[in-house]
Design a protein around this motif. Structure first.
Motif, short mmCIF file in Angstrom:
data_model
loop_
_atom_site.label_atom_id
_atom_site.label_comp_id
_atom_site.label_asym_id
_atom_site.label_seq_id
_atom_site.Cartn_x
_atom_site.Cartn_y
_atom_site.Cartn_z
N ASN A 76 -18.88 10.89 6.15
CA ASN A 76 -17.47 10.20 6.04
C ASN A 76 -16.63 11.01 4.84
N ASP A 77 -17.47 11.44 3.97
CA ASP A 77 -17.10 12.23 2.86
C ASP A 77 -16.20 13.73 3.23
N MET A 78 -16.62 14.06 4.29
CA MET A 78 -16.14 15.46 4.83
C MET A 78 -14.30 15.03 4.95
N GLY A 79 -13.73 16.29 4.80
CA GLY A 79 -12.35 16.08 4.94
C GLY A 79 -11.75 15.18 3.92
N ASP A 80 -12.55 14.48 3.23
CA ASP A 80 -12.17 13.93 1.88
C ASP A 80 -11.38 14.88 1.10
N TYR A 81 -10.79 14.34 0.25
CA TYR A 81 -10.18 15.15 -0.82
C TYR A 81 -10.51 15.02 -2.13
N TYR A 82 -10.73 16.06 -3.25
CA TYR A 82 -10.86 15.71 -4.53
C TYR A 82 -10.10 16.92 -5.34
N GLY A 83 -10.11 16.86 -6.75
CA GLY A 83 -9.28 17.57 -7.35
C GLY A 83 -8.65 17.18 -8.36
N ILE A 84 -7.86 17.72 -9.29
CA ILE A 84 -7.00 17.14 -10.44
C ILE A 84 -6.23 16.06 -10.06
N ASP A 85 -5.32 16.49 -9.11
CA ASP A 85 -4.38 15.38 -8.57
C ASP A 85 -4.95 14.20 -8.08
N VAL A 86 -6.05 14.33 -7.30
CA VAL A 86 -6.42 13.35 -6.66
C VAL A 86 -7.24 12.47 -7.14
N ILE A 128 -8.38 19.68 -3.09
CA ILE A 128 -9.25 20.65 -2.40
C ILE A 128 -9.99 19.64 -1.46
N GLN A 129 -9.87 20.10 -0.18
CA GLN A 129 -10.52 19.36 1.01
C GLN A 129 -12.03 19.78 1.09
N LEU A 130 -12.91 18.46 1.16
CA LEU A 130 -14.16 18.73 1.33
C LEU A 130 -14.76 19.51 2.54
N GLU A 131 -15.39 20.51 2.19
CA GLU A 131 -16.02 21.07 3.47
C GLU A 131 -17.40 20.84 3.53
N ALA A 132 -17.83 20.77 5.00
CA ALA A 132 -19.57 20.63 5.02
C ALA A 132 -20.12 21.54 4.35
N GLY A 133 -21.13 21.16 3.52
CA GLY A 133 -22.12 21.93 2.90
C GLY A 133 -21.54 22.37 1.53
N THR A 134 -20.64 21.92 0.92
CA THR A 134 -19.94 22.20 -0.41
C THR A 134 -20.10 21.06 -1.05
N VAL A 193 1.10 -1.21 -0.02
CA VAL A 193 -0.05 -0.12 -0.04
C VAL A 193 1.00 1.35 0.07
N TYR A 194 0.95 2.10 -0.94
CA TYR A 194 1.89 3.01 -1.44
C TYR A 194 1.24 4.46 -0.52
N LYS A 195 2.10 4.87 0.13
CA LYS A 195 1.76 6.36 0.84
C LYS A 195 1.87 7.33 -0.10
N ILE A 196 1.00 8.04 -0.51
CA ILE A 196 1.18 9.08 -1.75
C ILE A 196 0.47 10.36 -1.23
N ALA A 197 1.57 11.37 -1.26
CA ALA A 197 1.10 12.70 -0.81
C ALA A 197 0.47 13.54 -2.01
N CYS A 198 -0.42 14.52 -1.29
CA CYS A 198 -1.05 15.40 -2.26
C CYS A 198 -0.94 16.66 -1.19
N ASP A 199 -0.88 17.97 -2.03
CA ASP A 199 -0.90 19.26 -1.29
C ASP A 199 -2.03 19.28 -0.36
N ALA A 200 -1.95 19.85 0.84
CA ALA A 200 -2.89 19.91 1.81
C ALA A 200 -3.95 20.98 1.18
N ALA A 201 -3.74 21.97 0.51
CA ALA A 201 -4.68 22.79 -0.05
C ALA A 201 -4.24 23.40 -1.28
N TYR A 202 -4.59 23.17 -2.43
CA TYR A 202 -4.03 23.81 -3.65
C TYR A 202 -5.13 23.38 -4.65
#
Lengths: 217, 320
Positions: free
Chosen positions: B112-122, B95-101, B81-90
Motif C-alpha cells: 500500500n505504501d507504493m505510490g505514496d508520497y514523502y518529502g519535505i512538503d508532504v 517524492i513518490q515511493l517506488e518499489a524497492g526504494t 477534508v481539504y484537498k491539498i496538492a503537492c508537486d507530482a515529482a520534485y
C-alpha cells in the motif's frame, strides 16, 4: 513582417560568433576526417587480412553509433579532463566523419574498372604508379559529390555537439531563446544562416566539379 | 532500352508515392500513440491520488486529541477534508515511493505504501495537519496545473515547493515562508580554491539551459571573470563538474543538497549555499478563500518550528 525581423540585427553578432565556431569545427574536423578516411580506405583495399578487418570494425562501430552518443561517450567517458572542449569537439566530429569518408573513397576507387589497373600493370607501371596516375584522378571526380554531401552533413552535425556544451550556432540560438522565449524568430535566423552557408558550399562544389569534368558536358 | 527505362520509371513512381504515404501514416499513428501514453500517465496520477486518500483516516483518529491541545486557529474548523496538492515529482519536496526504494524517515512495509508520497512538503503538511487536527487529502499534480486548480476550486490548498513571488501573489494567498529555497554554487569535492564569488576569476561555469542558474551565470560572468558553458540537462552539467571539465555549477540548493545527501552526486559539494536573492517557499490557497486553512497552516508551522519537528523533517532530506 518587416518589423518582426528588425530584431535580427541585435542577435546577429552572437549568432555569427556561433557560426564561426561551427565552421572551425566543421572545416578542421573534415580535414582530419579526410586524412583518417584515406588511411582507413588504404587499409580496407590493402588486401592484408588484419588491416582490412581493423578498417571494417572501425567503420561498422562508428557508423553504428549515433553522433550524440559518440559525443557524450567520448567527452564524458574517454577524453574527460585531458583535452579542452574545442579540440575534443573537432576530434569527435572527425571520428564520426572518417568512417563515412573511408567508404566514399573506397567506393570511388572501386568504381574504376579493375581492367584499367591490369592494363597499367601490364604496361610496366607499379601498383602505386597505377593508383596515382590512372585510378585516383578518375576516382576523385566520382567522389566529389559524395564528399561535398558529407561535408554539408558534418557541418549540420555540429549542432549535435551542443550536447557537450559546444557553443556553436544552434546552441547560441537556444541560449538566447532560453532567456527571451522568441523561439520562432531565433530558430529561423539560425536556419537562414545555415542555409546561406550551405548554399555557398554547394555552389562551390558545383564549380569544382565542372572544372574537373572537362571530359563530360 | 527506351522501353525498359519507361517501365522502370512506371514502377518507381508508384513505389515512391506509396513510401511517402506510408511515411505520413506512420507519423500520424505515432502521434496517436503519444496521446495514448499521455492518457495513461494521467490515469496513473489519478491512481496515486486515490491512494493518497488513505492518509486522512489516520489523521481523523488523532484529530480529537490534537484539537484538545488547544489551538486558536482551528476554532473555526468545520471538519472539511481539504484537498491539498503537492508537486507530482520534485525531489526533495515531494517524492513518490517506488518499489524497492526506502525513504528516509519512512519505512515501506506494505504494498500500500507504493505510490505514496514523502518529502519535505508532504511531511511538513502531515505534521502541521496532525498538530492542528484538520483532515486533508493529498493530490499530487503537475506543477503548472496547481495555480489554475486553486483558482477553479478543484483543490483547496497547495504545498508544492512554490516560491513566493509578487506575480503569484496576485492570484493566490501565501502562508508564511516555510522553507528558504535559493540557488547554490556547487564544486567538485576535491576543489579547495572556490569559497567566494571573487574566487571565480578564470574559472569555467557549467549551467543548465533556461534555468535561473544560467541567467545568473551570464549576468555575472564579466563581473567575476569566469566563462559560461551551457548543457542541455542536469546530468551532463553535473558530470562536467565531477570530471573537472567545468569548475562549478549552479543548482537549486535543496535539490543538489538532497542528491549529495542520498549519495547520488558523491563527487560534488556545495561551496556557496545562497546566490542572489533567496526566495521563500509558501503554502498557497486561492485568493480570498480558505482563510481558516491558511491560518491553521501558519499556526501549525510556527508550532512545529518551535517543538523541533520541523528541524527533524528538514534534516531527513538536507544535510548542512
Amino acid at each position: 513582417m518587416l518589423d518582426y525581423f528588425s530584431d535580427c540585427w541585435k542577435y546577429l553578432p552572437s549568432l555569427l560568433g556561433g557560426l564561426k565556431l561551427t565552421l572551425i569545427i566543421a572545416v578542421v574536423g573534415i580535414a582530419l576526417a579526410i586524412v583518417l578516411g584515406i588511411l582507413l580506405c588504404a587499409f580496407s583495399i590493402s588486401g592484408i587480412f588484419v588491416l582490412e578487418k581493423i578498417a571494417g570494425i572501425y567503420i561498422t562501430v562508428v557508423r553504428g553509433i549515433p553522433l550524440m552518443i559518440l559525443a557524450l561517450f567520448m567527452y564524458f567517458g574517454v577524453i574527460k579532463n585531458s583535452l579542452d572542449l574545442l579540440p575534443s569537439a573537432i576530434i569527435i566530429l572527425a571520428i564520426n566523419a572518417s568512417a563515412y569518408m573511408a567508404e566514399i573513397f573506397r567506393a570511388g576507387i572501386q568504381a574504376i574498372d579493375f581492367g584499367q589497373t591490369e592494363a597499367a600493370r601490364s604496361l610496366g607501371l607499379s601498383y602505386f604508379q597505377a593508383m596515382y596516375k590512372i585510378i585516383l584522378p578518375q576516382a576523385f571526380k566520382i567522389m566529389i559529390p559524395s564528399l561535398m554531401n558529407q561535408f554539408i552533413s558534418s557541418l549540420k552535425d555540429t549542432a549535435i555537439l551542443s550536447a557537450i556544451s559546444v557553443n556553436e550556432l544552434t546552441m547560441t540560438a537556444k541560449v538566447i531563446i532560453a532567456r527571451n522565449y522568441n523561439a520562432f524568430e531565433l530558430y529561423s535566423y539560425a536556419a537562414i544562416i545555415y542555409l546561406i552557408v550551405i548554399a555557398l558550399l554547394t555552389y562551390l562544389s558545383k564549380r569544382v566539379e565542372r572544372k574537373l569534368s572537362y571530359d563530360k558536358r | 532500352m527506351k522501353n525498359a527505362r519507361k517501365l522502370m520509371s512506371l514502377i518507381l513512381a508508384p513505389t515512391l508515392i506509396v513510401s511517402v504515404l506510408a511515411g505520413c501514416s506512420a507519423s500520424s499513428s505515432s502521434t496517436t500513440a503519444a496521446t495514448t501514453t499521455a492518457g495513461t500517465t494521467a490515469a496513473t496520477t489519478t491512481a496515486a491520488a486515490t491512494e493518497a486518500v488513505t492518509t486522512p483516516a489516520e489523521t481523523t483518529a488523532e484529530a480529537g486529541t490534537s484539537a484538545e491541545a488547544g489551538t486558536s486557529a482551528n476554532q473555526a474548523y468545520d471538519g472539511t477534508v481539504y484537498k491539498i496538492a503537492c508537486d507530482a515529482a520534485y525531489a526533495p519536496f515531494s517524492i513518490q515511493l517506488e518499489a524497492g526504494t526506502t525513504a528516509p524517515g519512512k519505512v515501506v512495509t506494505t504494498a500500500n505504501d507504493m505510490g505514496d508520497y514523502y518529502g519535505i512538503d508532504v511531511e511538513l503538511l502531515d505534521a502541521i495537519a496532525e498538530y492542528e487536527g484538520f483532515q486533508y487529502e493529498l493530490t499530487p499534480m503537475d506543477f503548472s496545473a496547481i495555480i489554475p486548480a486553486l483558482i477553479s476550486g478543484t483543490i483547496d490548498g497547495s504545498i508544492a515547493g512554490m516560491n513566493i513571488t509578487d506575480e503569484r501573489k496576485e492570484k493566490v494567498d501565501f502562508s508564511d515562508g516555510y522553507y528558504a529555497s535559493g540557488s547554490a554554487l556547487v564544486v567538485n569535492k576535491d576543489n579547495t580554491d572556490i569559497s567566494s564569488f571573487e574566487d571565480l576569476n578564470g574559472k569555467v561555469a557549467a549551467c543548465k539551459e533556461g534555468t535561473t542558474g544560467m541567467t545568473w551565470s551570464q549576468d555575472n560572468a564579466d563581473k567575476y571573470g569566469f566563462t559560461v558553458t551551457v548543457y542541455p540537462d542536469s546530468a551532463s552539467m553535473m558530470l562536467a563538474v565531477a570530471n573537472g571539465q567545468a569548475d562549478f555549477l549552479i543548482e537549486d540548493y535543496p535539490v543538489i543538497s538532497y542528491q549529495i545527501n542520498i549519495g547520488e552526486q558523491a563527487d560534488l559539494k556545495v561551496a556557496i549555499d545562497a546566490i542572489g536573492e533567496v526566495p521563500q517557499n509558501g503554502f498557497a490557497v486561492a485568493k480570498g478563500k480558505n482563510a481558516t486553512l491558511l491560518a491553521m497552516f501558519n499556526e501549525g508551522l510556527a508550532a512545529i518550528r518551535e517543538n523541533g519537528t520541523y528541524d527533524k523533517i528538514i534534516a531527513e532530506f538536507i544535510s548542512d
